[in-house]
Design a protein around this motif. Structure first.
Motif, PDB file in Angstrom:
ATOM      1  N   ARG A   1      43.411  33.912  64.924  1.00  0.00           N
ATOM      2  CA  ARG A   1      43.929  35.244  65.258  1.00  0.00           C
ATOM      3  C   ARG A   1      45.425  35.174  65.587  1.00  0.00           C
ATOM      4  NH1 ARG A   1      40.604  36.201  69.054  1.00  0.00           N
ATOM      5  NH2 ARG A   1      41.979  35.603  70.760  1.00  0.00           N
ATOM      6  N   GLN A   2      45.827  34.150  66.327  1.00  0.00           N
ATOM      7  CA  GLN A   2      47.230  34.027  66.700  1.00  0.00           C
ATOM      8  C   GLN A   2      48.110  33.706  65.495  1.00  0.00           C
ATOM      9  OE1 GLN A   2      47.526  31.335  70.028  1.00  0.00           O
ATOM     10  NE2 GLN A   2      46.373  32.678  71.395  1.00  0.00           N
ATOM     11  N   GLN A   3      47.583  32.939  64.544  1.00  0.00           N
ATOM     12  CA  GLN A   3      48.355  32.675  63.326  1.00  0.00           C
ATOM     13  C   GLN A   3      48.556  33.957  62.529  1.00  0.00           C
ATOM     14  OE1 GLN A   3      50.009  29.835  62.206  1.00  0.00           O
ATOM     15  NE2 GLN A   3      50.803  31.415  60.810  1.00  0.00           N
ATOM     16  N   LEU A   4      47.535  34.810  62.515  1.00  0.00           N
ATOM     17  CA  LEU A   4      47.654  36.081  61.808  1.00  0.00           C
ATOM     18  C   LEU A   4      48.656  37.008  62.505  1.00  0.00           C
ATOM     19  CD1 LEU A   4      43.904  36.668  60.895  1.00  0.00           C
ATOM     20  CD2 LEU A   4      45.781  36.269  59.304  1.00  0.00           C
ATOM     21  N   ILE A   5      48.728  36.933  63.825  1.00  0.00           N
ATOM     22  CA  ILE A   5      49.729  37.721  64.549  1.00  0.00           C
ATOM     23  C   ILE A   5      51.132  37.294  64.120  1.00  0.00           C
ATOM     24  CG2 ILE A   5      50.763  38.124  66.826  1.00  0.00           C
ATOM     25  CD1 ILE A   5      47.933  38.058  67.998  1.00  0.00           C
ATOM     26  N   ILE A   6      51.339  35.980  63.992  1.00  0.00           N
ATOM     27  CA  ILE A   6      52.638  35.469  63.526  1.00  0.00           C
ATOM     28  C   ILE A   6      52.932  35.969  62.119  1.00  0.00           C
ATOM     29  CG2 ILE A   6      53.901  33.383  62.862  1.00  0.00           C
ATOM     30  CD1 ILE A   6      52.463  31.930  65.144  1.00  0.00           C
TER      31      ILE A   6
END
Length: 277
Positions: free
Chosen positions: A22-27
């Motif tokens: 999820r955090q990679q997708l936010i980036i």
């Protein structure tokens, strides 16, 4: 169709996305948009506001993004070069990913080397690429991300219809009647769907339907890839009635009543085994 069965199916929730993913997708989203609000990230990633705020705080402390009032922004302060596929397409690939892979693998098992097939763009059909690598097929697809993957990883012959690139869906669409599709003939067409039920195979956009129906005219069999959360679901538009579906591939979490309903319409239902959620 038993409406109570359909409502039971629609109440099922997809498995939560892993924090790291999820955090990679936010980036990825911030690199494309530069800024995103908590509310928009909540909607895109299907997560709670508390989860998104917690992610933003953690990522900001690690220096991955800038935390600002109401959301977050890219640490670079400028948009980066766009990827071949959008963040929306990449997010769709994560939903029910393990089950989609099993369904995609079973779909490829229907193919024989030397055949000509059509693969409609989508996150479910994109998963077929991994399993197509050992075959020798003639493939027509309107998915430029799938075409790119197959070309780089196999010796399959790949054809694309003419048209414009729609990055959000990861596909090529043409507003013209003649786009070379009519010159292709296939034994099977594979496609995903936002829902399949008593009204037929659903679609979210009328422009997609026009393109997909042109592809469908060129094939002998229509194969639908739909995980169990899609069964009994409705959408804005109908692509085709159930009478035009030859094969449905789904998973073992599917409602048995819905399966019987599809089989009563003459559809061959293939069920792949998976762990119960």
């Amino acid at each position: 169709m038993n409406r109570s069965s359909a409502s039971t199916t629609s109440s099922e929730q997809p498995l939560p996305m892993l924090e790291k993913h999820r955090q990679q997708l936010i980036i990825d989203i911030l690199e494309q948009r530069q800024f995103a609000s908590v509310r928009s990230l909540t909607k895109i990633l299907n997560a709670s506001e508390a989860t998104i705020r917690r992610d933003i705080t953690k990522m900001s402390k690690r220096g991955l993004i800038n935390k600002i009032r109401g959301g977050a922004e890219s640490i670079s302060g400028e948009k980066k070069k766009k990827n071949i596929s959008s963040s929306s397409f990449n997010i769709d690939k994560t939903k029910q990913a393990n089950i989609k892979k099993l369904i995609a693998q079973r779909a490829v098992e229907l193919c024989k080397s030397g055949e000509s097939i059509i693969i409609n763009g989508g996150s479910s059909t994109y998963m077929m690429g991994e399993y197509l690598c050992n075959l020798q097929l003639n493939i027509l697809t309107n998915s430029f991300v799938l075409a790119n993957y197959i070309t780089e990883n196999s010796d399959n012959q790949v054809s694309l219809p003419g048209g414009e690139i729609y990055r959000e869906q990861g596909i090529i669409l043409s507003s013209y009647e003649s786009d070379t599709t009519e010159n292709y003939r296939a034994t099977m067409m594979f496609m995903g769907t936002p829902g399949i039920g008593e009204f037929g195979v659903m679609e979210s956009d009328p422009l997609l339907i026009r393109s997909e129906q042109k592809l469908k005219k060129q094939t002998e069999k229509l194969v639908i890839l739909a995980d169990s959360t899609k069964l009994g679901q409705h959408s804005n538009f109908i692509f085709c009635p159930l009478s035009e579906v030859d094969i449905l591939i789904t998973d073992s979490n599917a409602d048995k009543k819905l399966i019987k309903d599809f089989e009563s319409q003459g559809i061959e239902v293939i069920i792949v085994p998976c762990a119960t959620p």
